[in-house]
Motif scaffolding. Structure first.
Motif, mmCIF file in Angstrom:
data_model
loop_
_atom_site.group_PDB
_atom_site.id
_atom_site.type_symbol
_atom_site.label_atom_id
_atom_site.label_comp_id
_atom_site.label_asym_id
_atom_site.label_seq_id
_atom_site.Cartn_x
_atom_site.Cartn_y
_atom_site.Cartn_z
ATOM 1 N N VAL A 1 -3.821 -0.800 11.467
ATOM 2 C CA VAL A 1 -3.988 -1.661 10.296
ATOM 3 C C VAL A 1 -2.611 -2.142 9.827
ATOM 4 N N PRO A 2 -2.418 -3.462 9.734
ATOM 5 C CA PRO A 2 -1.128 -3.972 9.264
ATOM 6 C C PRO A 2 -0.840 -3.508 7.832
ATOM 7 N N ALA A 3 0.437 -3.400 7.497
ATOM 8 C CA ALA A 3 0.846 -2.871 6.204
ATOM 9 C C ALA A 3 0.233 -3.615 5.023
ATOM 10 N N ASN A 4 0.174 -4.950 5.096
ATOM 11 C CA ASN A 4 -0.367 -5.702 3.964
ATOM 12 C C ASN A 4 -1.859 -5.420 3.771
ATOM 13 N N THR A 5 -2.597 -5.280 4.844
ATOM 14 C CA THR A 5 -4.026 -4.967 4.749
ATOM 15 C C THR A 5 -4.221 -3.513 4.345
ATOM 16 N N ALA A 6 -3.397 -2.618 4.867
ATOM 17 C CA ALA A 6 -3.481 -1.202 4.492
ATOM 18 C C ALA A 6 -3.251 -1.033 2.997
ATOM 19 N N ARG A 7 -2.331 -1.803 2.460
ATOM 20 C CA ARG A 7 -2.040 -1.734 1.020
ATOM 21 C C ARG A 7 -3.275 -2.130 0.210
ATOM 22 N N ILE A 8 -3.941 -3.194 0.613
ATOM 23 C CA ILE A 8 -5.152 -3.631 -0.090
ATOM 24 C C ILE A 8 -6.231 -2.552 0.002
ATOM 25 N N LEU A 9 -6.420 -1.999 1.187
ATOM 26 C CA LEU A 9 -7.431 -0.947 1.357
ATOM 27 C C LEU A 9 -7.135 0.235 0.439
ATOM 28 N N ARG A 10 -5.858 0.588 0.328
ATOM 29 C CA ARG A 10 -5.475 1.707 -0.526
ATOM 30 C C ARG A 10 -5.707 1.385 -1.997
ATOM 31 N N ILE A 11 -5.325 0.196 -2.424
ATOM 32 C CA ILE A 11 -5.458 -0.183 -3.837
ATOM 33 C C ILE A 11 -6.911 -0.140 -4.287
ATOM 34 N N VAL A 12 -7.827 -0.605 -3.442
ATOM 35 C CA VAL A 12 -9.237 -0.654 -3.839
ATOM 36 C C VAL A 12 -10.015 0.595 -3.430
ATOM 37 N N GLY A 13 -9.315 1.570 -2.856
ATOM 38 C CA GLY A 13 -9.943 2.846 -2.522
ATOM 39 C C GLY A 13 -10.690 2.868 -1.204
ATOM 40 N N LEU A 14 -10.581 1.809 -0.428
ATOM 41 C CA LEU A 14 -11.300 1.776 0.848
ATOM 42 C C LEU A 14 -10.620 2.597 1.935
ATOM 43 N N ASP A 15 -9.412 3.071 1.668
ATOM 44 C CA ASP A 15 -8.776 3.992 2.604
ATOM 45 C C ASP A 15 -9.535 5.318 2.626
ATOM 46 N N GLN A 16 -10.369 5.551 1.614
ATOM 47 C CA GLN A 16 -11.220 6.746 1.564
ATOM 48 C C GLN A 16 -12.579 6.497 2.215
ATOM 49 N N VAL A 17 -12.889 5.241 2.495
ATOM 50 C CA VAL A 17 -14.172 4.859 3.088
ATOM 51 C C VAL A 17 -14.039 4.698 4.601
ATOM 52 N N PHE A 18 -12.981 4.025 5.014
ATOM 53 C CA PHE A 18 -12.753 3.777 6.435
ATOM 54 C C PHE A 18 -11.981 4.923 7.068
ATOM 55 N N THR A 19 -12.312 5.221 8.309
ATOM 56 C CA THR A 19 -11.480 6.094 9.129
ATOM 57 C C THR A 19 -10.412 5.187 9.728
ATOM 58 N N ILE A 20 -9.155 5.521 9.507
ATOM 59 C CA ILE A 20 -8.052 4.667 9.917
ATOM 60 C C ILE A 20 -7.113 5.448 10.827
ATOM 61 N N HIS A 21 -6.773 4.824 11.965
ATOM 62 C CA HIS A 21 -5.891 5.445 12.953
ATOM 63 C C HIS A 21 -4.664 4.578 13.183
ATOM 64 N N ASP A 22 -3.599 5.219 13.621
ATOM 65 C CA ASP A 22 -2.352 4.507 13.888
ATOM 66 C C ASP A 22 -2.493 3.474 15.004
ATOM 67 N N ASP A 23 -3.300 3.775 16.008
ATOM 68 C CA ASP A 23 -3.450 2.868 17.141
ATOM 69 C C ASP A 23 -4.805 3.074 17.803
#
Length: 124
Positions: free
Chosen positions: A83-105
């Motif tokens: 996930v690119p940094a700008n999109t990761a930031r949005i996911l974190r701000i709205v709490g979706l980093d807790q919804v999606f499983t996110i991997h480095d690659d």
């Protein structure tokens, strides 16, 4: 504005969609259609490779959520990779980093044990 390109390939864990370009109001329906065309088996994992994603607006985020819902309905899992940094930031701000499983690659996302929380990316 970069045109959206979606490339599908198979991994041992399930399909991988490589998303390149801009995922926005105009192109989000393309991602929805690409995911709807997939046949996911229970226990598989849909991986969305975002390494080449240039831009993602709220419509793009909504399309990612729709992909997750469709995978869940079919008994499959879903993960985001690179996930690119700008999109990761949005996911974190709205709490979706807790919804999606996110991997480095993609290799981490398609590893057999990638459901293990220690394999997940920490979004800062």
């Amino acid at each position: 504005m970069s045109p959206l390109t979606i490339t599908t390939r198979d991994a041992a864990t399930g399909p991988v969609l490589e998303i390149t370009g801009d995922l926005d109001h105009h192109t989000a329906p393309e991602l929805r259609k690409a995911v709807e065309r997939l046949t996911l088996a229970a226990g598989q994992r849909l991986v969305l490779d975002l390494a080449r994603l240039n831009f993602c607006d709220s419509s793009g985020i909504s399309a990612l959520l729709s992909a997750r819902s469709l995978a869940t309905e079919q008994g499959a899992g879903m993960a985001l990779a690179a996930v690119p940094a700008n999109t990761a930031r949005i996911l974190r701000i709205v709490g979706l980093d807790q919804v999606f499983t996110i991997h480095d690659d993609v290799s981490a996302a398609t590893a057999a044990d990638s459901s293990d929380p220690s394999c997940r990316q920490t979004i800062v």
